[in-house]
Scaffold this motif. Structure first.
Motif, PDB file in Angstrom:
ATOM      1  N   LEU A   1       0.826  -1.202   0.000  1.00 21.66           N
ATOM      2  CA  LEU A   1       0.000   0.000   0.000  1.00 21.66           C
ATOM      3  C   LEU A   1       0.865   1.259   0.000  1.00 21.66           C
ATOM      4  O   LEU A   1       0.624   2.198  -0.770  1.00 21.66           O
ATOM      5  CB  LEU A   1      -0.934   0.000   1.213  1.00 21.66           C
ATOM      6  CG  LEU A   1      -1.753   1.266   1.435  1.00 21.66           C
ATOM      7  CD1 LEU A   1      -2.748   1.469   0.293  1.00 21.66           C
ATOM      8  CD2 LEU A   1      -2.472   1.192   2.777  1.00 21.66           C
ATOM      9  N   LEU A   2       1.880   1.287   0.852  1.00 16.38           N
ATOM     10  CA  LEU A   2       2.749   2.460   0.931  1.00 16.38           C
ATOM     11  C   LEU A   2       3.508   2.680  -0.370  1.00 16.38           C
ATOM     12  O   LEU A   2       3.702   3.817  -0.805  1.00 16.38           O
ATOM     13  CB  LEU A   2       3.709   2.333   2.120  1.00 16.38           C
ATOM     14  CG  LEU A   2       3.042   2.385   3.495  1.00 16.38           C
ATOM     15  CD1 LEU A   2       4.069   2.123   4.590  1.00 16.38           C
ATOM     16  CD2 LEU A   2       2.311   3.699   3.719  1.00 16.38           C
ATOM     17  N   ALA A   3       3.923   1.598  -1.023  1.00 17.81           N
ATOM     18  CA  ALA A   3       4.625   1.723  -2.310  1.00 17.81           C
ATOM     19  C   ALA A   3       3.683   2.288  -3.372  1.00 17.81           C
ATOM     20  O   ALA A   3       4.087   3.147  -4.163  1.00 17.81           O
ATOM     21  CB  ALA A   3       5.178   0.364  -2.741  1.00 17.81           C
ATOM     22  N   ARG A   4       2.444   1.814  -3.397  1.00 15.77           N
ATOM     23  CA  ARG A   4       1.465   2.343  -4.360  1.00 15.77           C
ATOM     24  C   ARG A   4       1.186   3.813  -4.083  1.00 15.77           C
ATOM     25  O   ARG A   4       1.081   4.621  -5.001  1.00 15.77           O
ATOM     26  CB  ARG A   4       0.165   1.543  -4.323  1.00 15.77           C
ATOM     27  CG  ARG A   4       0.268   0.169  -4.961  1.00 15.77           C
ATOM     28  CD  ARG A   4      -1.084  -0.496  -5.174  1.00 15.77           C
ATOM     29  NE  ARG A   4      -1.978  -0.461  -4.035  1.00 15.77           N
ATOM     30  CZ  ARG A   4      -2.017  -1.375  -3.059  1.00 15.77           C
ATOM     31  NH1 ARG A   4      -1.199  -2.406  -3.098  1.00 15.77           N
ATOM     32  NH2 ARG A   4      -2.879  -1.270  -2.058  1.00 15.77           N
TER      33      ARG A   4
ATOM     34  N   VAL B   1       4.083   6.068  -5.378  1.00 11.08           N
ATOM     35  CA  VAL B   1       4.017   6.311  -6.823  1.00 11.08           C
ATOM     36  C   VAL B   1       2.875   7.271  -7.143  1.00 11.08           C
ATOM     37  O   VAL B   1       3.019   8.184  -7.952  1.00 11.08           O
ATOM     38  CB  VAL B   1       3.876   4.982  -7.599  1.00 11.08           C
ATOM     39  CG1 VAL B   1       3.550   5.226  -9.064  1.00 11.08           C
ATOM     40  CG2 VAL B   1       5.155   4.167  -7.462  1.00 11.08           C
ATOM     41  N   ASP B   2       1.738   7.083  -6.487  1.00  9.55           N
ATOM     42  CA  ASP B   2       0.604   7.975  -6.714  1.00  9.55           C
ATOM     43  C   ASP B   2       0.961   9.415  -6.329  1.00  9.55           C
ATOM     44  O   ASP B   2       0.594  10.358  -7.032  1.00  9.55           O
ATOM     45  CB  ASP B   2      -0.615   7.492  -5.918  1.00  9.55           C
ATOM     46  CG  ASP B   2      -1.866   8.263  -6.267  1.00  9.55           C
ATOM     47  OD1 ASP B   2      -2.190   8.346  -7.480  1.00  9.55           O
ATOM     48  OD2 ASP B   2      -2.525   8.786  -5.351  1.00  9.55           O
TER      49      ASP B   2
ATOM     50  N   VAL C   1       3.487  15.378 -10.704  1.00 12.72           N
ATOM     51  CA  VAL C   1       3.518  15.699 -12.137  1.00 12.72           C
ATOM     52  C   VAL C   1       2.313  16.570 -12.488  1.00 12.72           C
ATOM     53  O   VAL C   1       2.444  17.601 -13.167  1.00 12.72           O
ATOM     54  CB  VAL C   1       3.545  14.410 -12.991  1.00 12.72           C
ATOM     55  CG1 VAL C   1       3.370  14.729 -14.468  1.00 12.72           C
ATOM     56  CG2 VAL C   1       4.837  13.642 -12.758  1.00 12.72           C
ATOM     57  N   ASP C   2       1.137  16.173 -12.002  1.00 13.93           N
ATOM     58  CA  ASP C   2      -0.054  16.993 -12.235  1.00 13.93           C
ATOM     59  C   ASP C   2       0.125  18.387 -11.657  1.00 13.93           C
ATOM     60  O   ASP C   2      -0.241  19.388 -12.276  1.00 13.93           O
ATOM     61  CB  ASP C   2      -1.297  16.350 -11.601  1.00 13.93           C
ATOM     62  CG  ASP C   2      -1.789  15.131 -12.345  1.00 13.93           C
ATOM     63  OD1 ASP C   2      -1.334  14.890 -13.488  1.00 13.93           O
ATOM     64  OD2 ASP C   2      -2.635  14.406 -11.781  1.00 13.93           O
ATOM     65  N   HIS C   3       0.679  18.445 -10.463  1.00 14.16           N
ATOM     66  CA  HIS C   3       0.879  19.735  -9.802  1.00 14.16           C
ATOM     67  C   HIS C   3       1.858  20.614 -10.587  1.00 14.16           C
ATOM     68  O   HIS C   3       1.673  21.831 -10.695  1.00 14.16           O
ATOM     69  CB  HIS C   3       1.373  19.526  -8.369  1.00 14.16           C
ATOM     70  CG  HIS C   3       0.810  20.508  -7.420  1.00 14.16           C
ATOM     71  ND1 HIS C   3      -0.109  20.185  -6.467  1.00 14.16           N
ATOM     72  CD2 HIS C   3       1.016  21.835  -7.291  1.00 14.16           C
ATOM     73  CE1 HIS C   3      -0.427  21.268  -5.789  1.00 14.16           C
ATOM     74  NE2 HIS C   3       0.246  22.284  -6.264  1.00 14.16           N
ATOM     75  N   LEU C   4       2.901  20.002 -11.134  1.00 18.86           N
ATOM     76  CA  LEU C   4       3.832  20.775 -11.963  1.00 18.86           C
ATOM     77  C   LEU C   4       3.131  21.329 -13.198  1.00 18.86           C
ATOM     78  O   LEU C   4       3.365  22.483 -13.592  1.00 18.86           O
ATOM     79  CB  LEU C   4       5.029  19.913 -12.369  1.00 18.86           C
ATOM     80  CG  LEU C   4       6.071  19.685 -11.288  1.00 18.86           C
ATOM     81  CD1 LEU C   4       7.070  18.619 -11.728  1.00 18.86           C
ATOM     82  CD2 LEU C   4       6.789  20.982 -10.959  1.00 18.86           C
TER      83      LEU C   4
END
Length: 136
Positions: free
Chosen positions: A72-75, A78-79, A85-88
């Motif tokens: 869960l923490l790994a997912r 990445v999220d 990326v969206d924020h950039l």
């Protein structure tokens, strides 16, 4: 409701969890939570609480939770990066369409340094992967 409760409860903390065994069989129909262990996700340690001995079932359930939690923490990690990326992209749109000169001045140096640092790391990591792939 009590029949739907799990046998174990994991109170998440920053670096792992406190593990409780759930007991719903008390005479006054109360839910009892007995702490049985402390989990450290960073080093994989499972420490029994107090003088308690953990049963093989306890250890199996705790290890299964640790695997699920790590996945869960790994997912989530990445999220979080994909959200960055969206924020950039939103930041670029803001800078182009709505930002005042004073706002641009307030954020430019910090953004440029962070983006330069990120670009350097990503380029180096990609080059390392390509060189490794060429050797293999």
């Amino acid at each position: 409701m009590t029949s739907d409760l799990p046998d174990y409860y994991f109170r998440v903390r920053e670096n792992g969890a406190f593990v409780f065994r759930i007991d719903t069989t008390s005479r006054d129909r109360r839910i009892e939570m007995e702490q049985i262990a402390i989990v450290n996700m960073r080093n994989g340690e499972i420490r029994p609480h107090g003088d308690r001995r953990l049963s093989p079932e306890d250890l199996e359930r705790i290890r299964a939770w640790m695997e699920e939690r790590a996945d869960l923490l790994a997912r989530r990690e990445v999220d979080d990066i994909l959200r960055t990326v969206d924020h950039l992209n939103l930041t670029a749109q803001w800078a182009q369409s709505r930002a005042t000169d004073a706002q641009i001045d307030a954020v430019t140096d910090a953004l440029l340094m962070a983006m330069h640092d990120l670009r350097s790391v990503l380029v180096r990591k990609k080059a390392d992967r390509l060189m490794k792939a060429a050797r293999d």
